[in-house]
Every structure is written in C-alpha cells, then in structure tokens.
Design a protein around this motif. Structure first.
Motif, short mmCIF file in Angstrom:
data_model
loop_
_atom_site.label_atom_id
_atom_site.label_comp_id
_atom_site.label_asym_id
_atom_site.label_seq_id
_atom_site.Cartn_x
_atom_site.Cartn_y
_atom_site.Cartn_z
N SER A 1 60.19 32.44 23.97
CA SER A 1 60.08 31.87 25.31
C SER A 1 61.12 32.42 26.28
O SER A 1 60.87 32.47 27.47
CB SER A 1 60.15 30.33 25.26
OG SER A 1 61.21 29.92 24.45
N LYS B 1 55.20 26.46 26.55
CA LYS B 1 55.59 25.23 27.25
C LYS B 1 54.39 24.30 27.45
O LYS B 1 54.51 23.09 27.29
CB LYS B 1 56.24 25.56 28.61
CG LYS B 1 57.51 26.39 28.50
CD LYS B 1 58.75 25.55 28.21
CE LYS B 1 59.86 26.35 27.53
NZ LYS B 1 60.27 27.59 28.23
N THR C 1 51.73 33.86 29.59
CA THR C 1 53.18 33.88 29.73
C THR C 1 53.76 32.83 28.77
O THR C 1 53.03 31.95 28.31
CB THR C 1 53.60 33.51 31.17
OG1 THR C 1 53.18 32.16 31.40
CG2 THR C 1 52.96 34.44 32.18
N GLU D 1 55.57 30.39 29.48
CA GLU D 1 55.39 29.07 30.08
C GLU D 1 54.01 28.51 29.74
O GLU D 1 53.87 27.35 29.35
CB GLU D 1 55.54 29.13 31.62
CG GLU D 1 56.97 29.31 32.12
CD GLU D 1 57.49 30.72 31.89
OE1 GLU D 1 56.66 31.67 31.91
OE2 GLU D 1 58.70 30.88 31.65
N GLU D 2 53.01 29.36 29.84
CA GLU D 2 51.65 28.91 29.56
C GLU D 2 51.45 28.58 28.08
O GLU D 2 50.97 27.51 27.72
CB GLU D 2 50.63 29.99 29.98
CG GLU D 2 50.53 30.16 31.49
CD GLU D 2 49.85 31.45 31.91
OE1 GLU D 2 49.56 31.60 33.09
OE2 GLU D 2 49.60 32.32 31.04
#
Lengths: 249, 219
Positions: free
Chosen positions: A207, A232, A226, A228-229
């Motif tokens: 990450s 997270k 990403t 984040e996608e």
C-alpha cells in the motif's frame, strides 16, 4: 504502449488450471504488487514472464516484442533478448554458494555480456554500496544473514541492468527485522523509478510503495487498481476476506 | 632380524608397490572423468544413450570386480572371432577392468551430487542469461565436486585396497611379493609390512582429500 502487456494468459499443470485468462499491463516506472493467498497462481504468473514456467495459451509482450503470441513462443534468440530485459529476485535468494558476494555479482556480466573486468568490477562495488554491503564483498554467502543475502541477490540482478525487476516473495523467508532492510532497498529502487513487479504478502509495502495492486485468487485476477482501491476499500468479497486474514496476522 | 634380511623383504615389496600405485593412479585419473561422462549419459535426453549407460552401471556394480578382472584378463581372448584381437598385457587388461568398474561407482556418486543441487541454482543462472554450458561449468560442477568429495575419497581408499585383486590374475604387485616371501621363509612379517604400506598410501590419500575439502569449503 505498455512495457509489459499480458493477455489471456493460461497455464495448467495436468488437469489443474493454475492461470485462467490473466490480463494486465505494466507501465515503465510502475511498481506493481501482486497479492493473494498461497496457491492463487501469483508466483506462477510472475515466473511465466521470465520463462521459468511455460504457459499454455495467451500472449506476453515485453517492450513491444512478443515473447508468446496466442500460446506460441518466439524463437530462442529473440526470447533470450526479451529475457535479458528482466531481472528476478527469488524467495530463497539462490545465491551461488561457492562464489563470494562480489563474484556472485560479476559472474553474469563477465560470462553473458563479456564485459571488461574494469567495468563490472567498478559496478559491483557501486551496487554493493547501494545495498549497504560493500564491506561483505569478499565473504561467502554462507556468512551472511538472510536479509543480507537477499540484498546481494537484488544487487546481482541489477548488475545486468534490467528494465524491470521481478520479485517472487522476496521477504517470505525472512524474519521481520531482516524483512525491513530488504523492503528499504526495494523502496529506494522504487524512488529511483525502477520498474518492478512484486509478489508479496507485505500489505504495508504494497500500500505504501506500489502504485498498482493486483489481487489474485484461484488463478484469476479478482481485483486490480491503486492501493487505495484494492487494499483500503476492496469491492470483492474474496479480496475483503483475504485482507482481513492478512492484516490480522 | 638383521637389517639386510629386512631389506631383502622390503625391496621386492616396494617394487610390487610400484604396480599397486601405478594401477591406482591410472585407474583414478581415468575413471573419475569417465564416471562423470557416464552420469551425463544417464541424464541424457536421448533415451538409448541413457539406457545404455544405466545398463553398463548396473552390470558393473552388480557383478563382482574379481569376476570382471578374470573376464578381462583371461576371458576376452577366448571370445569367438574378435578374441584374437583382444590379447592384452595382463596389467593393461586388469587396468581396463578397474577403470570401467570404478567409473560406474563414480557415476553413481556424481549422479547423487547433481541431485543434491537445488533447482534454484539453475533458475538463477537462467534468469541471469547464462547458457547451459556456462551454468554447468561455472555453477553446477564446482558445487557438485564439493558435495561429492567425501564419497570420492572413500572410493579412492577402496580402490587402493582393491588393487590387491591383481594377485588373482597373476600380475605381480605388493601382496604378491609379500606372499612369496611368506612362503619362502615361513614368516608373517611381510604381511605386516604390506599392511603398513597400504595404510601409508591410504593415509596420504586422506591427507590430500582433507586438504581439498578444506580448500573447497563454502558452507
């Protein structure tokens, strides 16, 4: 154009399908993390790129040239050229135990690229300094810790000046302290815009360092995006379950 | 026992030891490379070559060395048609038998050595772009020799002692001269002298191999 372009990759071991219709792209300067449970096919996929595994179908294109096109491999001369654009770092390091650290780094430049002793001699010292191991140049690998061995292995791969480095679970054989020193070296490489594909269980690394994450399960890419996608805020049930398990460890 | 008498026993025995050492040196120098070639043949992807090598190793290891010696020294000339071209000096014929027999054992040792090498070594060589030949010569063989050194040392000592089998095919060597003096003078001292000489050779070998092991140490 993507630096690596994988389309509809398939592979079976006997009746067992380990890669099912894998497609993805890697751009120059990307750091791609591939995560997923054991047996999901992520190592096999990585090893296919550098011909340690033969695929049964699909295409792999590197820097515009096909290594495999619709399941058919290019000729050995071209595939050698394609291979030489990639370096690989293994989980078990695979250093040559009978050679010193410096000799480990210099063997391939000497034999494969026919470089002059002066050239590879300077570069090996430079790269050992870069991974913080210049003082170990004349030691045998058996005298090094696991983390040091892996840093030597990274330096050895860099000696061939690859366009992309493939990491196959580079820290899975290491304890947390040694893992840190190896991840630091990889982080530094990322900052220098080295293109990398990293099969890993290190979610923190994935990450914070990767700009693209692929989650694989059962031979398929379940989720991609990403950090984040994917890490997270995963959308797929399987990704969530895997991350819950990994992060609770 | 006078010094003169002792020397009269020792000198012919040393003469015999020459044959022992000569056979040992020729056999070891030729059977080790031949054994390695056999290993490669066994691993060859060309099936007939592999089967041929495997059969050869099986026969050589599965039959007594003494039988092979008798066959090469006395049996070959009796073969129909080709026999008359196969009459060698007895020492030469016996040496050939030793070389072939020991190469089969060395082949098995080398095969074990190759199996013990991690496949990661081949993979690392491949991704670095080394050719098959470079991988074999620069990565695999050095490790294989280190791994196989102790069993090779073991076989070498066996070979020293097996040279005494020359006695059975009437090639004069160390034991032959010892036995002659024993019969002539009714004394067992020559047996002790012979044992001493064998031990001395074995000791020398042990020292050499220990040195090699230390020198090639990488663990």
């Amino acid at each position: 154009m993507s630096f690596i372009e994988v389309r509809n990759l398939q592979k079976s071991f006997g009746p067992l399908e380990v890669l099912k219709d894998i497609s993805f792209d890697v751009q120059k300067n990307d750091v791609m993390a591939i995560i997923g449970p054991s047996g999901s096919g992520k190592s096999t996929m990585l090893r296919s790129l550098i011909q340690l595994e033969q695929v049964g179908g699909g295409s792999i294109r590197v820097d515009g040239d096909y290594l495999v096109k619709d399941g058919i491999y290019t000729n050995p001369t071209d595939s050698k050229i394609i291979n030489s654009k990639m370096g690989m770092v293994f989980q078990q390091f695979n250093l040559f135990p009978h050679l010193t650290v410096k000799q480990n780094l210099e063997l391939a430049p000497k034999l494969v690229k026919k470089e002059k002793a002066n050239d590879y001699g300077h570069r090996s010292i430079e790269l050992l300094e870069k991974v913080g191991l210049a003082s170990k140049a004349d030691e045998l690998p058996s005298r090094l810790s696991g983390g040091q061995k892996q840093r030597v292995a990274i330096a050895r791969a860099l000696m061939m000046d690859p366009d992309i480095l493939l990491f196959d679970e580079p820290t899975s054989a290491l304890d947390p302290q040694l893992t840190k020193e190896v991840l630091q070296v990889m982080k530094n490489l990322a900052e220098e815009h080295m293109t990398m594909i990293v099969v890993t269980h290190e979610m923190e690394f994935a990450s914070s360092v990767a700009n693209h994450v692929i989650f694989m399960d059962d031979g398929m890419i379940i989720e991609s995006g990403t950090p984040e996608e994917v890490i997270k805020s995963p959308k797929e049930m399987r990704t969530k379950r895997f991350l819950n398990y990994e992060l609770s460890k | 026992m006078s010094y003169e008498y002792f020397m009269s026993m020792l000198i012919p025995m040393l003469e015999g030891a020459k044959a022992t050492v000569l056979l040992f040196v020729i056999a070891i120098v030729l059977s080790i490379p031949l054994g390695f070639l056999l290993t490669l043949a066994v691993r060859s992807s060309i099936k007939p070559i592999s089967y041929l090598a495997q059969t050869f190793i099986y026969v050589m290891r599965g039959t007594p060395l003494l039988l092979q010696l008798l066959f090469f020294v006395f049996g070959l000339p009796l073969l129909p048609v080709i026999g008359e071209y196969l009459v060698f000096d007895r020492f030469v014929a016996a040496t050939i038998a030793f070389i072939l027999n020991y190469s089969a054992y060395f082949a098995e040792i080398f095969r074990g050595g190759l199996i013990s090498i991690d496949k990661g070594q081949y993979e690392a060589s491949q991704v670095l772009g080394l050719s098959k030949w470079q991988t074999t010569v620069r990565v695999i063989l050095p490790q294989m020799f280190r791994v196989t050194l102790p069993p090779i040392a073991n076989e070498s000592v066996s070979l020293v002692k097996d040279t005494a089998l020359l006695y059975a095919v009437a090639v004069p060597e160390l034991l032959h001269y010892a036995q002659t003096v024993v019969n002539r003078d009714f004394t067992i001292i020559p047996f002790f002298i012979a044992a001493g000489i064998y031990l001395l050779i074995a000791f020398g070998l042990t020292v050499v191999f220990k040195y090699l092991e230390r020198k090639l140490q990488y663990e």
